[in-house]
Design an enzyme around this catalytic site. Structure first.
Site, mmCIF file in Angstrom:
data_model
loop_
_atom_site.group_PDB
_atom_site.id
_atom_site.type_symbol
_atom_site.label_atom_id
_atom_site.label_comp_id
_atom_site.label_asym_id
_atom_site.label_seq_id
_atom_site.Cartn_x
_atom_site.Cartn_y
_atom_site.Cartn_z
ATOM 1 N N SER A 1 0.854 -1.178 0.000
ATOM 2 C CA SER A 1 0.000 0.000 0.000
ATOM 3 C C SER A 1 0.894 1.233 0.000
ATOM 4 C CB SER A 1 -0.876 -0.038 1.259
ATOM 5 O OG SER A 1 -1.598 1.167 1.392
ATOM 6 N N LYS B 1 -1.188 -0.988 -4.447
ATOM 7 C CA LYS B 1 -2.361 -0.164 -4.101
ATOM 8 C C LYS B 1 -1.860 1.234 -3.855
ATOM 9 C CE LYS B 1 -4.756 0.208 0.370
ATOM 10 N NZ LYS B 1 -5.455 -0.593 1.405
ATOM 11 N N LYS C 1 -3.025 5.194 -2.568
ATOM 12 C CA LYS C 1 -4.046 6.003 -1.913
ATOM 13 C C LYS C 1 -4.401 7.143 -2.850
ATOM 14 C CE LYS C 1 -3.968 4.034 2.214
ATOM 15 N NZ LYS C 1 -5.152 3.447 2.845
ATOM 16 N N ASP D 1 -7.281 3.190 -3.114
ATOM 17 C CA ASP D 1 -7.979 3.286 -1.828
ATOM 18 C C ASP D 1 -8.253 4.753 -1.509
ATOM 19 O OD1 ASP D 1 -8.963 3.037 0.730
ATOM 20 O OD2 ASP D 1 -7.174 2.084 1.583
ATOM 21 N N GLU E 1 -11.282 0.904 -3.387
ATOM 22 C CA GLU E 1 -11.522 0.638 -1.969
ATOM 23 C C GLU E 1 -12.131 1.846 -1.268
ATOM 24 O OE1 GLU E 1 -7.996 -1.116 -0.226
ATOM 25 O OE2 GLU E 1 -8.613 -0.617 1.807
ATOM 26 N N ASP F 1 -13.902 -1.251 3.185
ATOM 27 C CA ASP F 1 -12.939 -1.389 4.281
ATOM 28 C C ASP F 1 -13.621 -0.822 5.537
ATOM 29 O OD1 ASP F 1 -10.931 -0.814 6.173
ATOM 30 O OD2 ASP F 1 -9.463 -0.102 4.744
ATOM 31 N N LYS G 1 -9.935 -6.254 8.230
ATOM 32 C CA LYS G 1 -8.822 -6.017 9.158
ATOM 33 C C LYS G 1 -9.269 -6.587 10.486
ATOM 34 C CE LYS G 1 -7.390 -1.886 6.730
ATOM 35 N NZ LYS G 1 -7.202 -0.438 6.719
ATOM 36 N N GLY H 1 -4.204 -4.034 6.441
ATOM 37 C CA GLY H 1 -3.315 -3.750 7.566
ATOM 38 C C GLY H 1 -3.445 -2.320 8.040
HETATM 39 O O1 OSB Z 1 -7.221 2.034 4.519
HETATM 40 O O2 OSB Z 1 -6.080 0.295 4.280
HETATM 41 C C1 OSB Z 1 -6.205 1.409 4.766
HETATM 42 C C2 OSB Z 1 -3.026 2.366 6.681
HETATM 43 C C3 OSB Z 1 -3.547 3.150 7.683
HETATM 44 C C4 OSB Z 1 -4.904 3.386 7.699
HETATM 45 C C5 OSB Z 1 -5.745 2.835 6.721
HETATM 46 C C6 OSB Z 1 -5.221 2.027 5.732
HETATM 47 C C7 OSB Z 1 -3.833 1.819 5.692
HETATM 48 C C8 OSB Z 1 -3.145 1.057 4.652
HETATM 49 C C9 OSB Z 1 -1.818 0.438 5.022
HETATM 50 O O3 OSB Z 1 -3.528 0.999 3.514
HETATM 51 C C10 OSB Z 1 -1.783 -1.020 4.865
HETATM 52 C C11 OSB Z 1 -0.571 -1.638 5.536
HETATM 53 O O4 OSB Z 1 -0.612 -1.904 6.746
HETATM 54 O O5 OSB Z 1 0.421 -1.842 4.849
HETATM 55 MG MG MG Z 2 -8.445 0.977 3.146
#
Ligand code: OSB
Ligand code: MG
Length: 370
Positions: free
Chosen positions: A136, A162, A164, A189, A215, A240, A264, A292
């Site tokens: 991510s 992925k 953001k 995401d 996402e 999510d 999660k 995560g």
């Molecule tokens: O939305 O998946 C998410 C990290 C912090 C808060 C929300 C998210 C995330 C990640 C990181 O996408 C995923 C990881 O732990 O590598």
């Molecule tokens: Mg997410």
């Protein structure tokens, strides 16, 4: 079978190798709570991956400690836990605060797995010996820098990228990655940052890019509008933040709000709820994957176990320890080889906890005993 005699809470602050930016903010440290539950001869560990503020979740370090110390610990200390379902029953009359509750449940499951001398993945009925690792990447509002990051993670073997996105930073990075890297597995995401009325055009434009999934585009409580959006676009929608438990899962599937679910375990109250969601979604042909929250090696161990469940059908947001940290708090550190993480064969989470390193990152320690 197991009587919990002591619980240790460690608020630690782990420096991140790089700033992680999402649509809800920027972070440079992973502030988290490590839980250690101790019986007469063994210890179980887990993590409450809350943040210092109510950003991804409403829970924070302070609320999680409050609920843990004042309500959860008194129910768990001294209880004779006979089977894995019982731990959840002990705390089920505490409403909300799923991450605080999950932390205790998962620590006790690690402990039970250690008593039974089996890997946590086996204890929860997992069926895989290795899991697919995705990565991510936070919002990086500089296309050249983003290009370098994507290329580095592909070189490291990650099986899915992925990124953001947020309003104003979406089609450009997607377009760049598709042009430069071709048909890689790519998903985005939004962390709930978009508005159906204002942004429908952006999502319709996204359909051109053959994304693996989109996402959590809309508000975290809004199953209804996700179902409307889903009927208007072809990119699969993944929820999510909107899925807090099995009830949300049932509602989301009945309403047609999603094609995929990012589970999660801390967000849904633990591994037992993760199993329920896995099984229910599987029956309804909705695949899941494990997400995560920048977990330390301890939380990562629980994610790896969850990712062995039968209905996990996409790469997970479970990267190597060195994606976020110079020094993790477990040994061996988690590594990704050829895009996969091996599921440990040792008991419990399967990695050794380095308490000396927990102390290096320590902000505050609290100890509760019988
Ligand atoms: O939305 O998946 C998410 C990290 C912090 C808060 C929300 C998210 C995330 C990640 C990181 O996408 C995923 C990881 O732990 O590598
Ligand atoms: Mg997410």
């Amino acid at each position: 079978m197991v009587v919990i005699k002591e619980i240790f809470y460690y608020h630690i602050s782990m420096p991140l190798k790089m700033t992680f930016q999402t649509s809800f903010g920027e972070t440079n440290t992973h502030d988290t709570i490590i839980i250690k539950v101790v019986s007469s001869d063994l210890a179980g560990y887990s993590e409450i991956p809350v943040n210092t503020g109510p950003w991804y979740s409403y829970e924070t370090i302070t609320t999680a400690l409050h609920v843990s110390l004042d309500f959860i610990a008194p129910r768990i200390l001294g209880a004779d836990i006979q089977d894995i379902g019982e731990i959840k029953d002990l705390i089920k009359n505490i409403r909300g605060h799923e991450m605080a509750k999950a932390g205790h449940e998962m620590a006790v499951l690690d402990l039970i797995a250690k008593y039974e001398n089996k890997p946590l993945a086996k204890l929860i009925g997992g069926v895989k010996s290795k899991i697919e690792a995705g990565v991510s990447i936070g919002v990086i509002s500089d296309l050249e820098k983003l290009h370098r990051e994507v290329s580095r993670f592909l070189d490291e073997g990650y099986r899915r990228i992925k990124i953001k996105i947020k309003p104003g930073w979406d089609l450009d990075p997607i377009d760049m990655i598709r042009r430069e890297f071709g048909k890689i597995k790519l998903q985005v995401d939004a962390n709930a940052a978009y508005d159906l009325d204002k942004h429908l055009d952006v999502f319709i434009d996204m359909d051109r890019y053959d994304l693996l999934m989109l996402e959590q585009p809309l508000h975290y409580n809004d199953l209804y509008r996700h179902s409307i959006l889903r009927s208007k676009i072809s990119t699969p929608i993944c929820l999510d933040e909107s899925i807090r438990d099995i009830y949300d899962t049932e509602a989301a599937i009945a309403l047609g709000s999603c094609d995929v679910i990012n589970v999660k375990p801390p967000r849904v109250g633990g591994l037992l709820e993760t199993i329920k969601i896995n099984n229910y979604a599987e029956k309804h042909d909705i695949p899941i994957w494990i997400g995560g929250l920048l977990e330390s090696g301890i939380g990562r161990g629980h994610l790896v176990a969850a990712a062995t469940l039968s209905n996990v059908k996409y790469p997970c947001d479970i990267s190597a320890s060195n994606r976020y940290y110079d020094m993790d708090i477990v040994e061996p550190e988690w590594v990704v080889e050829k895009g996969y993480i091996d599921v440990p064969k040792e008991a419990g989470i399967g990695v050794e906890v380095r308490e000396d390193r927990i102390l290096k990152y320590l902000v505050r320690e609290i100890h509760k005993r019988l």
